[in-house]
Design an enzyme around this catalytic site. Structure first.
Site, short mmCIF file in Angstrom:
data_model
loop_
_atom_site.label_atom_id
_atom_site.label_comp_id
_atom_site.label_asym_id
_atom_site.label_seq_id
_atom_site.Cartn_x
_atom_site.Cartn_y
_atom_site.Cartn_z
N HIS A 61 0.85 -1.19 0.00
CA HIS A 61 0.00 0.00 0.00
C HIS A 61 0.89 1.23 0.00
O HIS A 61 2.11 1.13 0.12
CB HIS A 61 -0.96 -0.01 1.19
N HIS A 63 1.40 3.92 1.98
CA HIS A 63 1.88 4.71 3.12
C HIS A 63 3.40 4.85 3.07
O HIS A 63 4.11 3.95 2.65
CB HIS A 63 1.42 4.09 4.45
N ASP A 65 5.85 4.75 5.09
CA ASP A 65 6.80 3.81 5.73
C ASP A 65 6.99 2.54 4.90
O ASP A 65 7.81 1.70 5.23
CB ASP A 65 6.37 3.47 7.17
N HIS A 66 6.26 2.43 3.76
CA HIS A 66 6.41 1.26 2.91
C HIS A 66 6.98 1.58 1.53
O HIS A 66 7.29 0.67 0.77
CB HIS A 66 5.05 0.55 2.74
N HIS A 141 -7.22 -1.72 4.82
CA HIS A 141 -6.34 -0.94 5.73
C HIS A 141 -6.88 0.48 5.68
O HIS A 141 -8.10 0.65 5.64
CB HIS A 141 -4.90 -1.10 5.24
N ASP A 212 0.04 -3.91 6.11
CA ASP A 212 -0.81 -3.28 7.13
C ASP A 212 -2.26 -3.70 6.87
O ASP A 212 -2.66 -3.87 5.72
CB ASP A 212 -0.68 -1.76 7.05
N HIS A 270 5.98 -5.47 11.43
CA HIS A 270 5.41 -4.13 11.61
C HIS A 270 5.19 -3.94 13.12
O HIS A 270 4.08 -3.67 13.59
CB HIS A 270 4.10 -4.01 10.83
ZN LIG Z 1 2.95 0.71 7.87
ZN LIG Z 2 -0.14 1.65 6.44
#
Ligand SMILES: [Zn+2]
Ligand SMILES: [Zn+2]
Length: 306
Positions: A61, A63, A65-66, A141, A212, A270
């Site tokens: 996805h 976000h 942090d990915h 998510h 996530d 995570h």
């Molecule tokens: Zn994340």
């Molecule tokens: Zn996320």
């Protein structure tokens, strides 16, 4: 058999001990990088995996942090790591953000140093070769277009040596022909068909990766019976309210999915800085004992349970 390397196991921000989300799944000559949080290229170096054949990236996805590590990775490839192509698979929203990051910030009109393909993911098969299959399935998510990935080894029919012996099929090329699905003529002149010496179809190893995730009810069917499941466990049950609010799972919920879907082994990642790893493990193990809380650079082999 699949090989699973965790490169980053921290939730939302890195910690001293954990980098941001990234893992590599290997099968035969294929390697897939799943998610690419900030700092992933250094984790790849430290893991000893190197960049070779690492040209397929699956994003769960959009976000930050990915995905932020994609910028650094491409920047490095522009300087010295020669690869011919780079394929990034993601849902529509994530792909738009990745496009902005790579074309708007990193490349800014420059030609990418390889064939760079941003490939939209939809539910279904993404890649299939010689019976090995990679497919995507929807995950709930925050925001649209979140996906999980399923890796499936080819199914096989086991060769029944005793049957072959009884039918007078000598070891060697004739047996290989039968395994390949072709009838053969044995030394005494009789024809032996593959069905006479091959057992019932046995599915290959299945490994599922979910990033996530806000809820597990819609994942039970796709996860059912998988040999390995990677999934997030950002919160503990004491903060289940926060987990719900931010679209994440507790360790208990993740383990509940593993139990309901009768998974082989559960790998939690995570992990939030707010808890100790032991607490996460303990909460999950109460519900589903075949569980590991992944650390950066952990390596696992995923095989069929039997
Ligand atoms: Zn994340
Ligand atoms: Zn996320």
């Amino acid at each position: 058999m699949f090989e699973l390397h965790f490169l980053g196991t921290s939730a939302s921000a890195p910690s001293i001990h954990r980098g941001l989300s990234a893992q590599v799944v290997s099968y035969d000559e294929y390697r897939f990088l799943i998610d690419c949080g900030e700092g992933t290229q250094r984790q790849i170096l430290r893991s000893g995996l190197g960049f070779r054949r690492l040209h397929r990236i699956l994003i769960t996805h959009g976000h930050l942090d990915h995905i932020l590590g994609l910028a650094g990775l491409l920047s490095t490839f522009m300087r010295w790591e020669a690869i011919d192509e780079l394929e990034i698979y993601a849902g529509a929203f994530a792909l738009e953000r990745i496009h902005d990051l790579l074309h708007g910030v990193v490349l800014r009109g420059a030609k990418p140093p390889m064939r760079l393909r941003l490939i939209p993911v939809e539910t279904g098969t993404l890649f299939e070769k010689d019976g090995f299959r990679l497919s995507a399935f929807p995950v709930t998510h925050r925001g649209p277009g979140c996906f999980g990935y399923a890796f499936e080894e080819p199914s096989r029919r086991p060769f029944l040596n005793e049957r072959a012996e009884a039918l007078g099929v000598p070891p060697g090329p004739l047996r290989r022909e039968l395994v390949a699905g072709r009838s053969v003529v044995v030394p005494d002149g009789r024809t032996v068909t593959p069905d006479e010496v091959l057992g019932p179809v046995r599915r290959g190893t299945r490994l599922l990766h979910v990033g996530d995730c806000a809820k597990t009810e819609d994942l039970v069917d796709v996860c059912r019976g998988a040999d390995g499941l990677v999934i997030e466990a950002t919160y503990l049950d004491v903060e289940a309210g926060l987990a719900g609010e931010f679209g994440h799972l507790t360790a208990r919920q993740a383990a509940g999915l593993a139990a309901t879907a009768a998974i082989g082994h559960l790998y939690l990642t995570h992990i939030s800085r707010r808890y100790h790893e032991k607490e996460v493990l303990q909460e999950a193990a109460e519900v589903f004992p075949r569980v590991s809380v992944a650390r950066d650079f952990d390596r696992f082999e995923i095989r069929r349970r039997d």
